[in-house]
Motif scaffolding. Structure first.
Motif, mmCIF file in Angstrom:
data_model
loop_
_atom_site.group_PDB
_atom_site.id
_atom_site.type_symbol
_atom_site.label_atom_id
_atom_site.label_comp_id
_atom_site.label_asym_id
_atom_site.label_seq_id
_atom_site.Cartn_x
_atom_site.Cartn_y
_atom_site.Cartn_z
ATOM 1 N N LYS A 117 13.359 -7.489 14.466
ATOM 2 C CA LYS A 117 13.907 -6.358 15.203
ATOM 3 C C LYS A 117 15.424 -6.293 15.054
ATOM 4 O O LYS A 117 16.093 -7.289 14.800
ATOM 5 C CB LYS A 117 13.544 -6.466 16.684
ATOM 6 C CG LYS A 117 12.054 -6.317 16.962
ATOM 7 C CD LYS A 117 11.779 -6.366 18.463
ATOM 8 C CE LYS A 117 10.286 -6.247 18.746
ATOM 9 N NZ LYS A 117 9.996 -6.345 20.201
ATOM 10 N N LYS A 118 15.956 -5.092 15.225
ATOM 11 C CA LYS A 118 17.395 -4.871 15.207
ATOM 12 C C LYS A 118 17.832 -4.258 16.523
ATOM 13 O O LYS A 118 17.062 -3.537 17.163
ATOM 14 C CB LYS A 118 17.782 -3.951 14.044
ATOM 15 C CG LYS A 118 17.485 -4.543 12.679
ATOM 16 C CD LYS A 118 17.944 -3.616 11.556
ATOM 17 C CE LYS A 118 17.668 -4.238 10.197
ATOM 18 N NZ LYS A 118 18.130 -3.374 9.077
ATOM 19 N N GLY A 119 19.069 -4.569 16.926
ATOM 20 C CA GLY A 119 19.580 -4.002 18.165
ATOM 21 C C GLY A 119 20.418 -5.005 18.933
ATOM 22 O O GLY A 119 20.861 -6.020 18.397
ATOM 23 N N TYR A 120 20.628 -4.701 20.207
ATOM 24 C CA TYR A 120 21.395 -5.567 21.100
ATOM 25 C C TYR A 120 20.386 -6.450 21.835
ATOM 26 O O TYR A 120 19.862 -6.085 22.879
ATOM 27 C CB TYR A 120 22.196 -4.707 22.076
ATOM 28 C CG TYR A 120 23.173 -5.487 22.941
ATOM 29 C CD1 TYR A 120 24.385 -5.935 22.425
ATOM 30 C CD2 TYR A 120 22.881 -5.744 24.276
ATOM 31 C CE1 TYR A 120 25.281 -6.634 23.218
ATOM 32 C CE2 TYR A 120 23.771 -6.435 25.082
ATOM 33 C CZ TYR A 120 24.964 -6.882 24.543
ATOM 34 O OH TYR A 120 25.864 -7.571 25.339
ATOM 35 N N LEU A 164 26.204 -1.099 18.470
ATOM 36 C CA LEU A 164 25.077 -1.641 19.219
ATOM 37 C C LEU A 164 25.452 -2.138 20.616
ATOM 38 O O LEU A 164 24.582 -2.376 21.449
ATOM 39 C CB LEU A 164 24.427 -2.784 18.433
ATOM 40 C CG LEU A 164 23.742 -2.397 17.126
ATOM 41 C CD1 LEU A 164 23.235 -3.641 16.409
ATOM 42 C CD2 LEU A 164 22.589 -1.427 17.393
ATOM 43 N N LEU A 197 28.340 -1.833 14.280
ATOM 44 C CA LEU A 197 27.041 -1.153 14.177
ATOM 45 C C LEU A 197 26.746 -0.267 15.397
ATOM 46 O O LEU A 197 25.645 0.280 15.515
ATOM 47 C CB LEU A 197 25.927 -2.187 14.020
ATOM 48 C CG LEU A 197 25.954 -3.034 12.743
ATOM 49 C CD1 LEU A 197 24.869 -4.103 12.779
ATOM 50 C CD2 LEU A 197 25.809 -2.169 11.500
ATOM 51 N N ASN A 235 24.629 -10.534 15.160
ATOM 52 C CA ASN A 235 24.840 -9.656 14.002
ATOM 53 C C ASN A 235 23.915 -8.446 14.022
ATOM 54 O O ASN A 235 23.793 -7.728 13.036
ATOM 55 C CB ASN A 235 24.684 -10.434 12.691
ATOM 56 C CG ASN A 235 23.235 -10.832 12.408
ATOM 57 O OD1 ASN A 235 22.376 -10.743 13.283
ATOM 58 N ND2 ASN A 235 22.985 -11.296 11.197
ATOM 59 N N GLY A 236 23.230 -8.227 15.151
ATOM 60 C CA GLY A 236 22.422 -7.029 15.303
ATOM 61 C C GLY A 236 21.002 -7.128 14.792
ATOM 62 O O GLY A 236 20.263 -6.154 14.848
ATOM 63 N N GLN A 237 20.610 -8.307 14.303
ATOM 64 C CA GLN A 237 19.225 -8.457 13.848
ATOM 65 C C GLN A 237 18.707 -9.851 14.174
ATOM 66 O O GLN A 237 19.473 -10.815 14.224
ATOM 67 C CB GLN A 237 19.098 -8.165 12.353
ATOM 68 C CG GLN A 237 20.057 -8.907 11.471
ATOM 69 C CD GLN A 237 20.015 -8.403 10.040
ATOM 70 O OE1 GLN A 237 19.059 -7.743 9.617
ATOM 71 N NE2 GLN A 237 21.046 -8.697 9.279
ATOM 72 N N ASN A 292 16.388 -12.857 13.047
ATOM 73 C CA ASN A 292 15.718 -13.399 11.869
ATOM 74 C C ASN A 292 15.829 -14.924 11.858
ATOM 75 O O ASN A 292 16.272 -15.530 12.837
ATOM 76 C CB ASN A 292 16.293 -12.775 10.588
ATOM 77 C CG ASN A 292 17.816 -12.851 10.536
ATOM 78 O OD1 ASN A 292 18.420 -13.703 11.189
ATOM 79 N ND2 ASN A 292 18.430 -11.973 9.767
ATOM 80 N N ASP A 324 19.113 -12.448 19.299
ATOM 81 C CA ASP A 324 20.099 -12.381 18.208
ATOM 82 C C ASP A 324 21.199 -13.399 18.488
ATOM 83 O O ASP A 324 22.274 -13.075 18.973
ATOM 84 C CB ASP A 324 20.661 -10.955 18.127
ATOM 85 C CG ASP A 324 21.746 -10.813 17.080
ATOM 86 O OD1 ASP A 324 21.803 -11.658 16.155
ATOM 87 O OD2 ASP A 324 22.552 -9.871 17.191
#
Length: 231
Positions: free
Chosen positions: A197-200, A36, A34, A208-210, A212, A204
């Motif tokens: 949120k998504k990112g580094y 990231l 991704l 996996n970049g998100q 949750n 997380d």
């Protein structure tokens, strides 16, 4: 060959696993896929305060994430405190667990002198760091150490190392604030503000970049109460 190895300093061949990225016997490269992963080493801030200049123009293939490798020179693992640190270097950890240099395949090379015994530590942004339980031994010009083969490979055993699959062990995920203990603060102060949120991101936990619910339920929750065993 021996001459060039000696001139090069301490050549390290390390292998380890991050619980968060581990899946079906190896680690995933989702962060890399991704785009990231930062191009500059991410350990400049607290608590690492590492001022290394490691940077790349592109992240090599098969890279899972950045790790910080530390060498300590001590009589035994229990006495390998921060005061015995002789070198540090940011590195890449690959999907097969190999820890390598900026080109994505070379062994790490350190300029340092060993007086007693050489111990290696692997740090990661949201996993508990691990220290080699026994000194690294020189063979073929390389100090090799594989953390993944059993609990006894990490100082502190099962308290500092987690079984990820049969015969495969790795670093505990869930230490979002990198204070060496997985506790409620990792959820309230790190995971909760970043849900969705998504990112580094440190929240997380499965890399996996998100951020949750699986990060909290599958990685942080089972590991509550675990602490880094590095002295």
């Amino acid at each position: 060959i021996n001459g060039s190895v000696n001139e090069a300093g301490i050549r390290l061949g390390l292998k380890g696993f991050l619980e968060g990225a581990f899946f079906n016997g190896e680690m995933t490269t989702v962060l890399n896929d991704l785009n990231l992963i930062p191009l500059t080493q991410p350990y400049a801030g607290a608590p690492w305060n590492y001022n290394g200049l490691e940077t790349v123009t592109t992240i090599p293939a098969n890279v899972v994430d950045w790790v910080l490798v530390e060498l300590r020179d001590a009589v035994n693992a229990g006495s390998a405190t921060v005061g015995t640190r002789i070198a540090r270097k940011a590195a890449f950890i690959l999907n097969d667990g190999s820890i390598v240099g900026m080109d994505g395949f070379s062994d790490l090379i350190f300029t340092a002198t060993i007086t007693n015994n050489l111990f290696a530590i692997v740090w990661h942004k949201n996993h508990l760091g691990v220290l080699s339980a026994v000194p690294l031994t020189l063979g073929g010009g390389i100090y090799s150490y594989d953390f993944t083969t059993g609990s006894a490979q990490a100082y502190g055993g099962v308290n500092g190392h987690k079984q990820l699959a049969v015969g495969k062990w790795g670093m505990f995920s869930g230490d979002g604030d990198a204070n060496n203990t997985i506790n409620n603060t990792d959820k309230t102060a790190v995971w909760t503000p970043n849900v969705g949120k998504k990112g580094y991101l440190n929240a997380d936990f499965n890399r996996n970049g998100q951020v949750n619910n699986p990060d909290k339920n599958n990685y942080w929750l089972p590991n509550i109460g675990k602490s880094c065993q590095v002295p």
